[in-house]
Design an enzyme around this catalytic site. Sequence first.
Site, PDB file in Angstrom:
ATOM      1  N   GLY A  55       0.826  -1.201   0.000  1.00  0.00           N
ATOM      2  CA  GLY A  55       0.000   0.000   0.000  1.00  0.00           C
ATOM      3  C   GLY A  55       0.858   1.247   0.000  1.00  0.00           C
ATOM      4  O   GLY A  55       2.073   1.185   0.214  1.00  0.00           O
TER       5      GLY A  55
ATOM      6  N   PRO B 281       2.474   4.983   1.154  1.00  0.00           N
ATOM      7  CA  PRO B 281       3.064   5.378   2.447  1.00  0.00           C
ATOM      8  C   PRO B 281       2.015   5.936   3.402  1.00  0.00           C
ATOM      9  O   PRO B 281       1.035   6.570   2.986  1.00  0.00           O
ATOM     10  CB  PRO B 281       4.062   6.472   2.048  1.00  0.00           C
ATOM     11  CG  PRO B 281       4.329   6.260   0.603  1.00  0.00           C
ATOM     12  CD  PRO B 281       3.073   5.698   0.023  1.00  0.00           C
ATOM     13  N   GLY B 282       2.217   5.671   4.683  1.00  0.00           N
ATOM     14  CA  GLY B 282       1.385   6.280   5.717  1.00  0.00           C
ATOM     15  C   GLY B 282       0.084   5.590   6.019  1.00  0.00           C
ATOM     16  O   GLY B 282      -0.741   6.113   6.769  1.00  0.00           O
TER      17      GLY B 282
ATOM     18  N   LYS C 187     -12.723   5.795  -5.841  1.00  0.00           N
ATOM     19  CA  LYS C 187     -13.340   6.627  -6.874  1.00  0.00           C
ATOM     20  C   LYS C 187     -14.743   7.057  -6.475  1.00  0.00           C
ATOM     21  O   LYS C 187     -15.151   8.206  -6.699  1.00  0.00           O
ATOM     22  CB  LYS C 187     -13.376   5.863  -8.202  1.00  0.00           C
ATOM     23  CG  LYS C 187     -11.985   5.643  -8.810  1.00  0.00           C
ATOM     24  CD  LYS C 187     -12.061   4.788 -10.066  1.00  0.00           C
ATOM     25  CE  LYS C 187     -10.684   4.605 -10.674  1.00  0.00           C
ATOM     26  NZ  LYS C 187     -10.706   3.751 -11.876  1.00  0.00           N
TER      27      LYS C 187
ATOM     28  N   SER D 115      -8.482   3.621 -16.896  1.00  0.00           N
ATOM     29  CA  SER D 115      -9.848   3.829 -16.404  1.00  0.00           C
ATOM     30  C   SER D 115     -10.517   5.053 -17.024  1.00  0.00           C
ATOM     31  O   SER D 115     -11.630   5.388 -16.655  1.00  0.00           O
ATOM     32  CB  SER D 115      -9.838   3.972 -14.876  1.00  0.00           C
ATOM     33  OG  SER D 115      -9.097   5.106 -14.493  1.00  0.00           O
TER      34      SER D 115
ATOM     35  N   LYS E 188       1.277   0.184   7.542  1.00  0.00           N
ATOM     36  CA  LYS E 188       1.808  -1.162   7.302  1.00  0.00           C
ATOM     37  C   LYS E 188       2.748  -1.601   8.434  1.00  0.00           C
ATOM     38  O   LYS E 188       2.623  -2.701   8.964  1.00  0.00           O
ATOM     39  CB  LYS E 188       2.551  -1.199   5.958  1.00  0.00           C
ATOM     40  CG  LYS E 188       1.679  -0.848   4.762  1.00  0.00           C
ATOM     41  CD  LYS E 188       2.408  -1.012   3.456  1.00  0.00           C
ATOM     42  CE  LYS E 188       3.570  -0.059   3.286  1.00  0.00           C
ATOM     43  NZ  LYS E 188       3.167   1.345   3.184  1.00  0.00           N
TER      44      LYS E 188
END
Length: 777
Positions: free
Chosen positions: A354, A356-357, A720, A677, A360
Amino acid sequence: MTTETTQFPLLPLRGILVFPSMVLHLDVGRDKSVAALEKAMMGDQTIFLAAQKQVSLDDPEEKDIYRTGTLAYVKQMLKLPNGTIRVLVEGLERGEIVRFIDDDHDEFTVEVYKMKDEHGEQNEEEALMRSLLKQFEQYIKVSQKITKETLATVSDIDEPSRLADIVTSHLSLKIKDKQELLEMINVKERLQHLIQLITNEKKVLDLEKKIGQRVKTSMEKTQKEYYLREQLKAIQKELGDKEGKSGEVEELREKVEASDMPERVTEVAMKELNRFEKVPQSSAESSVIRNYIEWLLAIPWTDKTEDAIEIKKAHDILDEDHYGLDKVKERILEYLAVQKLTQSIKGPILCLVGPPGVGKTSLANSIARSINRNFVRVSLGGIRDEAEIRGHRRTYIGAMPGRIIQGMKKAKTVNPVFLLDEVDKMVSDFRGDPSSAMLEVLDPEQNSNFSDHYIEETYDLSNVLFIATANFVNNIPGPLLDRMELINIAGYTEVEKLHIAKEHLLPKQLKENGLKKSNLQIRDEALMSLIRTYTREAGVRNLERQLANLCRKAAKMIISNDRKRIVVTNNNIEELLGKPHFRYGQMEQENQIGAATGLAYTAAGGDTLPIEVSHYPGKGKLTLTGKLGDVMQESAQAAFSYIRSRAEELNIDPDFHEKNDIHIHVPEGATPKDGPSAGITMAAALVSALTEREVRKEVGMTGEITLRGRVLPIGGLKEKSLSAHRAGLTTIIIPEENEKDIDDIPESVRDDLTFIKVNHLDQVLSYALTEEKHESN
C-alpha cells in the site's frame, strides 16, 4: 502324585535375596517380620525367605511378594540398641509358596512346597561348571570388587547346583535377574543362563572402565590446561600485563561455556578462542576474532517467547491500534487462527502492500503484540549489495553479518515477528542481487539452514514470523513475489481519516505538545476541511503533521495570550494554517458540451478527473495534453478510433477527422496521470463535442474501452466512489464486471449514489449524454 507341603513363618526381604548354602546377616525391624522371626525361634528355627517385588513397600501384601524363595535356618539373633534385630541365616533349599495363611494378622505364615533340583547329563553339567568358573575368574579381574580367595573357595565346589547359587550370590545383579535364577530348578538351564548373565556383566564393566579412563584423561588434560593458564597469569602479572588479554580470554571462555549455542557452534567458538589466545593483542586479526566470537554470543540460538495466540485478544489489539482496514484485519486473524490450529508459524509470508502512511509497519507491530512475540524491523530500501543480506566474508576489512542476523541479534529470541520493510526498494547491480538472497530467507523449506557468510555456521530461521511491506507490487521480483501472500491496503477514506484523527492522532499530538483535551478542540467540519484541502494522501502522515502544526500554534497562543481553550472551526482554520494547499474536484454547475467527469485512483486515494475536448477546422490532427502517461494516450487513441468506426450511427460527419483537428486535454497542471480507467470518459467527451450533445453534470464515469466499444473493468472503485460523493456527483457509470466491488463502499456513501452498470460504450453514451443537441444562443 501328591505334593507334600509344610507351614513356615515368612520373612519378606527388601533389596536382597538369599540362595541355598548362603550365609549372611539380615537386619529386621518391621513388626510382622519380627513376629515371624520370634515364631520361627519358638519352633525349629526354620523360616521362609522371599523377596518383595517393590523395595519401597513397608507393608507388603500377598501380591507384592515373589512366590519362589529359600528355606533358611536362623543361626543367631541379636537385638540392637535401636530396636532392630540382627539375625544370621543360612539358606537350606528352594521352596515355593502354595498359599498364604494369615490367622491373627501378626505375621505372615505360608504353606511351602520344597523344590528339588533337576539334573541332566553329568558330562554336560561338568563342562558348563568349567565354563562358569572361567567366566567368573575373568569377571573378578575386571570387577576388582571380589577377592581372589573367593575364587579359590568357589573353585573347590564340585556340586553344580551349589556352584551356581554361590556364584550368583557374589554377582552385582538386579533382584529380578537373581529371582529368575532362584526359580530355575533345572540345573543345566540355570548354569547356561548364569554364564550369559556373567558375559553381559563383563561387557558392561569393560565399557565402564573405558568411560572411566576417558573421563580421567579428560580431567588430566583440563587440570593441565588450568595449571598452565595459572602459570601464564602469574608470568603476565610479573610482566605488568595486569591480566589484560588473559582476563579477556577467561571472560569469553566462561561466556561460551555458559551460552546456549549448539554443540557444533560451541566447538567453533572454542577453536577461535584458542586462536585468539595465541594471536598477539596488537595484531589486527586479534580484534577480528574477538568480534566474531562476540557475534556468536550475541545471536539468540534457543531463547524464545511463548506464543499466546488468542483470536479475541488479537482482534481487540488490532481494533485498538487501527481504525478501519476491516478486510486486512480479517485476513490477519485468519492467518493467526491457522497458526494456532497447526501449532506452527510456518506458512505463507504476508506482504502488506500500500501507499506510504497507511499503517503497514504499525500493523506488523500490532501482530507481534497480539501473539506475545518480540518485534524487529529491518529496512531494505536502497540495498543493492547481496552481502547486506548474507553478510560479508571475514576475509574483508570491516566484515560484519547481514541485515537478517543483525535483526536476530536485536530481537534476542529465535521466534520474533521480523518486519522486512520496503521489500520493493531493493536494487540489483554488479555487486549482486539482494532479492535473490532473500529467496532463502523467505522460503520455509530452506530457511531452517540459513547461511550467513560472516557467521558461517547455519542458522535456523524457521521459527521467525516474517512480514514484508511494499509500496508497489510491480517493483518486487517475480520469484520473491511468488513466496509471499499479498494483502493490499488501498488507503483510508475521508470518513476513516476523520475517525483516525479524532481517536488516535489528535490525542497523541496533544500529549506530545503538552496540551490537554480541554485546551484544543477541533470541530468535525474543520477536521474534514483539513483532510480535504490541506492534505492529499492515501495514508495519514501529512494529516498528523497538520494536526501537530495546529497543536503548536495552540500552545503558542495559550502561552502568549493566556488563553485556556482554543476551538478550531471552518471560519478560523485558514487563519491558523494559511491558505489551503489543495483543491478537490467539484461537480460542474451546468451540463457541458465536450467536458466529462472521470474518476481516478491515485496514490493519494480517489479524485475526480475532468476531461475536456474541443475541435476546430484542420487536417485531422489529434492532440493530447495534460502530462498523460502511455496508457491514457492509448485510451484516447482507442476512443478516437471507435468513434471514427461508428460515426454514422452516432450522427457524426464520417469525414470529421479530415476536416477538424481534435484536442483532448486533462487539466490538473503538471500532475502525471496514467491508468486504464479513462477510456469511456474520453469517448463520452469526444462524442459530446462532435454531436454537441451535453454531458450530464451529475454523472461521473470510470472504465476502459476496446476498439469494439466493450467496457473493461477497473480497480479502486471504493476510492473513486468516495471522490464522486465528495464532489457532489449522484450517478456513477461503472463497468458491469465491477458490480462485486460495490459492497466495499461505505454504506453512507453507497446510499447517496446511483450505480449504473454498463458493458458497452453505447450504454455509456445513452446515460451520460442528453438526448437533444444543444442549441447555442
